[in-house]
Enzyme design. Sequence first.
Site, short mmCIF file in Angstrom:
data_model
loop_
_atom_site.label_atom_id
_atom_site.label_comp_id
_atom_site.label_asym_id
_atom_site.label_seq_id
_atom_site.Cartn_x
_atom_site.Cartn_y
_atom_site.Cartn_z
CE1 TYR A 143 80.78 22.99 35.17
CE2 TYR A 143 83.11 23.51 35.51
CZ TYR A 143 81.79 23.58 35.92
OH TYR A 143 81.47 24.24 37.07
CB SER A 201 83.99 27.07 37.17
OG SER A 201 84.95 26.10 37.55
#
Length: 315
Positions: free
Chosen positions: A185, A172
């Site tokens: 995350y 990401s």
Amino acid sequence: MIFLMDLLLMLVDLTYSILNAVVQTFIQPRLKCIDGEICLITGAGGALGRLFALEFAKEGASLVLWDCNEAANEKTAELARELGVRVHTYTVDLSKRRDIYEAADTVRAEVGDVSILVNNAGVVAGRRLLDCPDELLERTLLVNCHALFWMTKAFLPQMKTKNHGHIVTVASALGLFSTACVEDYCASKFAAVGFHESLTHELRAEDLDGIKSTLVCPYIVDTGMFAGCEIRKELRSLIPPLQPLYTVQQSMKAILTEQQMICIPRLMYIPFLARALLPWEANVATYNFTGGDKCMLPFIKNVEMRNGNGHVKPS
């Protein structure tokens, strides 16, 4: 003398690599053939996983689909089979190491040696750190980070034996720079990036040039995973959430051209470089201006509303 020669060779390699990257920006390199390869995709029941499966199927790869959601995984398999490829599905919880190793043994026995591994599965707790149950934090790290170790240990040995394979890590942009309220995350994706880069260096150090790797770092993808996340309204049209199909298609181009890393969109390279080059306070000022510092707050609020205003029942 040896040092000077090595330095000269390094500068030549450096110059060649930069020029080659510039050329490939304007000239589409040839795509490699993966017809008949065995491709394993984790998180295959989700939006990105399903699209990855269909794109690999179009290229003629046999599919091994893993997901913890059996019904969603079977739906992906059904769509892929319509494209005329072999598909095997397995219900696997990536937060459980033993499940991964047992499923990997089953795949080798029933299907064969996996030659393309797409580590796509990902989760997020969606809670503020101090409001988040430890179990949810641990699950994010287990699925997004630890599973990369177990998956690689399960399937890399066969690739090394043949000096042939491709490992894809779907990380990401939040593995390159961070934002508030998604500590689990960001930590897991930073770890994924570090794991992937170190593994790539290891393969190169062992002269395993037949095993390729691709790191994928997309901006927020419009899959619902971060529903509500938004930056400053004046900038939303400049950096809108990515469409899932576009994200996968760009990723596939990188995979099939054996590109080592791709940020989607290319604009994401700017904050990545800024984080490394600018002082901390300069980055904070940029985050404040773009709304990147508080972009996750609406997402967190949505999750809290879905879970009874953030109150978690004890298990």
